[in-house]
Design an enzyme around this catalytic site. Sequence first.
Site: not given
Ligand code: DX5
Ligand code: ZN
Length: 213
Positions: A8, A32, A34, A36, A63, A65, A136, A141, A144, A170-172, A192-193
Site C-alpha cells: 500500500s 495497492h 488507498d 480517501m 481501494h 474509501m 478490512m 483511514g 499502522g 488489508d490492515g495490520g 503498508g507500514s
Molecule cells: C487503511 C488502508 C490500508 C493501509 C494499510 O485504511 O486501507 O491499505 O494503508 O496499512 P498497514 O499495512 O500499515 O495497516
Molecule cells: Zn487499503
Amino acid sequence: MKIKIAPSILSAKREELQDEVKEIEKIADMVHVDIMDGKFVPPKTFLPNEIEAVKSKLPKDVHLMVNYPIKDGFIDAYVDAGASIITVHQESLDDVGKCIAHIKQRGIKAGITINPPTPVQKIFPYLDQVDMVLIMSVNPGYAGQKFIPEVLEKIKVLRSMKPELDIEIDGGISKTTIKKAAAAGANVFVAGSAIFNKDDRIKAIRELRDALE
Ligand code: DX5
Ligand code: ZN
C-alpha cells in the site's frame, strides 16, 4: 490459490512515489492505492493525476474509501487514471450493485469490501459479480493500526463458499498476522507500514512471503 502481495503506497514516500513503486515492483504482485475522500474517513489521499503519473507494470489495485463512488466521479476518475481493479465499500452511500456494474462496464475488474464491524452476510448478494473481496482487518483511514483478529471468521466463511475467488485482507498485516490470514483462506495481502516503514522494501516483502512457507 496464487499468493499476491499488494504494497500500500499510502505508507510510501509521497515525493518519491515513482521510485518507490519501481522498487517494490521487482517482487510485488499489485500496487495497492488507498483513495480517501475526507468524508467516508477523515483523511484525503491521492488525486487521480498523481496515480496516473506513476508508471508500473503491476496492476493498480484501487481501494475507494469514499461516500459516493459514482456520484462524486471517483470510479470514472480512477479508471481513467489507469486502475486495473477498483474495490468499493459495502458501506458506501451509492448503490453498491450499481457501482460494481459501472466498474465492469468501464472494462476493468471490480471488488467489494467491508469494514470490521460489518457482517460478512452483507456482501453475499454481490459474490457472483465481483472479481475480488477485500476484508478490512482495521477500521479504514490510517496505516499502522493493530490487526483485528475477529475478521478472520469472515474469511473462513467466504473461502468455504468461494474456493477460487481472490480474497484480499488489508490492515495490520505483518510477518505474524499474514500467517493467520492465510490459514483462514486469504490469498491477497495488502501491507503498508510492514513494507514502507522498513529501509529495505524488498527484504520486507520477501519476509512476508517467507512467513507463508
Ligand atoms: C487503511 C488502508 C490500508 C493501509 C494499510 O485504511 O486501507 O491499505 O494503508 O496499512 P498497514 O499495512 O500499515 O495497516
Ligand atoms: Zn487499503
